[in-house]
Motif scaffolding. Sequence first.
Motif, mmCIF file in Angstrom:
data_model
loop_
_atom_site.group_PDB
_atom_site.id
_atom_site.type_symbol
_atom_site.label_atom_id
_atom_site.label_comp_id
_atom_site.label_asym_id
_atom_site.label_seq_id
_atom_site.Cartn_x
_atom_site.Cartn_y
_atom_site.Cartn_z
ATOM 1 N N GLN A 130 0.839 -1.198 0.000
ATOM 2 C CA GLN A 130 0.000 0.000 0.000
ATOM 3 C C GLN A 130 0.869 1.241 0.000
ATOM 4 O OE1 GLN A 130 -3.281 -0.195 2.647
ATOM 5 N NE2 GLN A 130 -3.942 1.887 2.294
ATOM 6 N N GLU A 131 0.381 2.254 -0.675
ATOM 7 C CA GLU A 131 1.112 3.518 -0.764
ATOM 8 C C GLU A 131 0.922 4.340 0.510
ATOM 9 O OE1 GLU A 131 0.854 4.708 -5.377
ATOM 10 O OE2 GLU A 131 -1.064 4.151 -4.459
ATOM 11 N N PRO A 132 1.699 5.424 0.662
ATOM 12 C CA PRO A 132 1.532 6.282 1.843
ATOM 13 C C PRO A 132 0.096 6.787 1.968
ATOM 14 C CG PRO A 132 3.552 6.849 0.676
ATOM 15 C CD PRO A 132 2.811 5.874 -0.196
ATOM 16 N N PRO A 133 -0.380 6.999 3.219
ATOM 17 C CA PRO A 133 -1.781 7.378 3.428
ATOM 18 C C PRO A 133 -2.232 8.618 2.661
ATOM 19 C CG PRO A 133 -0.788 6.723 5.498
ATOM 20 C CD PRO A 133 0.325 6.744 4.485
ATOM 21 N N PHE A 134 -1.380 9.657 2.574
ATOM 22 C CA PHE A 134 -1.787 10.863 1.849
ATOM 23 C C PHE A 134 -1.960 10.563 0.360
ATOM 24 C CE2 PHE A 134 -0.457 12.876 5.731
ATOM 25 C CZ PHE A 134 -1.152 14.071 5.790
ATOM 26 N N THR A 135 -1.112 9.685 -0.173
ATOM 27 C CA THR A 135 -1.234 9.302 -1.580
ATOM 28 C C THR A 135 -2.539 8.550 -1.806
ATOM 29 O OG1 THR A 135 1.164 9.173 -1.838
ATOM 30 C CG2 THR A 135 -0.167 7.996 -3.458
ATOM 31 N N VAL A 136 -2.845 7.605 -0.929
ATOM 32 C CA VAL A 136 -4.097 6.846 -1.028
ATOM 33 C C VAL A 136 -5.288 7.803 -0.984
ATOM 34 C CG1 VAL A 136 -5.570 5.118 0.073
ATOM 35 C CG2 VAL A 136 -3.084 4.783 -0.001
ATOM 36 N N GLU A 137 -5.245 8.733 -0.046
ATOM 37 C CA GLU A 137 -6.361 9.666 0.135
ATOM 38 C C GLU A 137 -6.594 10.519 -1.112
ATOM 39 O OE1 GLU A 137 -7.622 11.936 3.986
ATOM 40 O OE2 GLU A 137 -5.940 13.009 3.078
ATOM 41 N N HIS A 138 -5.513 11.033 -1.696
ATOM 42 C CA HIS A 138 -5.688 11.899 -2.870
ATOM 43 C C HIS A 138 -6.043 11.109 -4.126
ATOM 44 C CE1 HIS A 138 -5.080 15.901 -1.353
ATOM 45 N NE2 HIS A 138 -4.164 15.417 -0.552
ATOM 46 N N LYS A 139 -5.623 9.871 -4.206
ATOM 47 C CA LYS A 139 -6.085 9.033 -5.321
ATOM 48 C C LYS A 139 -7.581 8.783 -5.207
ATOM 49 C CE LYS A 139 -2.006 6.537 -6.906
ATOM 50 N NZ LYS A 139 -1.409 5.204 -7.157
ATOM 51 N N LEU A 140 -8.046 8.542 -3.981
ATOM 52 C CA LEU A 140 -9.484 8.351 -3.775
ATOM 53 C C LEU A 140 -10.258 9.626 -4.102
ATOM 54 C CD1 LEU A 140 -9.431 6.336 -0.416
ATOM 55 C CD2 LEU A 140 -10.104 5.462 -2.665
ATOM 56 N N MET A 141 -9.709 10.770 -3.702
ATOM 57 C CA MET A 141 -10.361 12.052 -3.993
ATOM 58 C C MET A 141 -10.394 12.289 -5.506
ATOM 59 S SD MET A 141 -11.656 14.587 -2.118
ATOM 60 C CE MET A 141 -12.262 16.262 -2.407
ATOM 61 N N ARG A 142 -9.264 12.069 -6.154
ATOM 62 C CA ARG A 142 -9.191 12.231 -7.614
ATOM 63 C C ARG A 142 -10.203 11.332 -8.314
ATOM 64 N NH1 ARG A 142 -4.184 9.292 -9.961
ATOM 65 N NH2 ARG A 142 -5.602 7.590 -9.438
ATOM 66 N N ASP A 143 -10.231 10.054 -7.929
ATOM 67 C CA ASP A 143 -11.096 9.095 -8.601
ATOM 68 C C ASP A 143 -12.570 9.398 -8.336
ATOM 69 O OD1 ASP A 143 -8.746 7.972 -9.431
ATOM 70 O OD2 ASP A 143 -8.856 6.236 -8.088
ATOM 71 N N ALA A 144 -12.871 9.873 -7.109
ATOM 72 C CA ALA A 144 -14.256 10.238 -6.800
ATOM 73 C C ALA A 144 -14.732 11.366 -7.701
ATOM 74 C CB ALA A 144 -14.371 10.642 -5.335
ATOM 75 N N LEU A 145 -13.874 12.356 -7.908
ATOM 76 C CA LEU A 145 -14.258 13.507 -8.722
ATOM 77 C C LEU A 145 -14.289 13.188 -10.212
ATOM 78 C CD1 LEU A 145 -12.287 16.264 -6.787
ATOM 79 C CD2 LEU A 145 -14.747 15.806 -6.728
ATOM 80 N N LEU A 146 -13.619 12.101 -10.587
ATOM 81 C CA LEU A 146 -13.649 11.677 -11.992
ATOM 82 C C LEU A 146 -14.730 10.638 -12.248
ATOM 83 C CD1 LEU A 146 -9.817 11.513 -12.805
ATOM 84 C CD2 LEU A 146 -11.473 13.264 -13.494
ATOM 85 N N GLY A 147 -15.580 10.385 -11.222
ATOM 86 C CA GLY A 147 -16.756 9.552 -11.454
ATOM 87 C C GLY A 147 -16.791 8.215 -10.749
ATOM 88 N N ALA A 148 -15.750 7.877 -9.965
ATOM 89 C CA ALA A 148 -15.722 6.568 -9.319
ATOM 90 C C ALA A 148 -16.556 6.514 -8.048
ATOM 91 C CB ALA A 148 -14.279 6.171 -9.003
ATOM 92 N N GLY A 149 -17.004 7.670 -7.556
ATOM 93 C CA GLY A 149 -17.776 7.707 -6.319
ATOM 94 C C GLY A 149 -16.880 7.873 -5.106
#
Length: 334
Positions: free
Chosen positions: A275-294
Amino acid sequence: MTKLRSGVVGLGWAGTVHARTMAALPGIDLVAVSDLDPAKHTAFPDIPLYGDVQEMLRLELDYCVIATPSATHEHYAVLLAAAGVPTLIEKPLAPTGAAARRIHDAFARTGTFAAVGHTERHQAPLAELARLLHGGDFGELWQLETRRQGPYSGRILDVGVALDLLVHDIDLVSWLAGAPIESVTAATRTLAGPNEDTATATTVLRGGVLAHHHADWITPFKHRQVQVHTAAGVLTADTVAGTLTHHPNTAAPAPADSFPGVQGGKARLITLPEQEPPFTVEHKLMRDALLGAGPRGLVTLAEGAHAVTATEALLTAAASGRTTAVAARELALA
């Protein structure tokens, strides 16, 4: 991949980590930072610095991080909600439950997406612990314990150890148990002031499960541990060591409605996925949510408000010496 135009408000320790993470991730274009101290700009010389967040909003950002002192979160959150800018707000969401609820309502009114930066949920041992518990692999949940200690960093001046550190564990136990906190009993001590330096509490979650907590910044070493007692044994997530350990309960099954007892077996380390560092995980989730992943995996404003309100109840309980109920609205939100 579409690039999201992003910004960061506040370049203290957390804001700097957010900005560096965002600048390095594909699909995110860090186009602006904001801080009242121009000297903070030296860390990001190639990114435009804005002293006024209103000016930054003219850039039509796709999302923004608020990483200022918690007392200012509401001010910036209301601005971003009114502008319709999706926002990631550092924990704690606010210094009081009332302010946290107003932030929640501001984004709800405009239908703007927002999340809270409780990055501890993205630590590999805790993420795997949650997956196992939520999957039912270890049977009935009996009890939780958390311990979060370390030396005082000098970074946090506006809140004490409860809203700085213990709020992480208040959020974690509610998330792991899948139930909100209903009441809390606590004690705190202030050694240097102006806020508490050590805090101990017991919280009662809906359904009756107990969670015991200790946090301080008077310890000369870092300790970060969550223990979960289940029918199948104890799971210990240690985010300093980066491990998840299972101490099994090998007691024979008991008749229905009977306590089976506890008998120890050989402990084992549970293999964690990479697993990647927590901040990286968090921003990937934020990015993906805003691009339509929920919004999968992100901490909602309702959850963040509940963590603040339960921590506020903890401080009230410590000051009064009485068990304190958590506001009913936060139980509904959680």
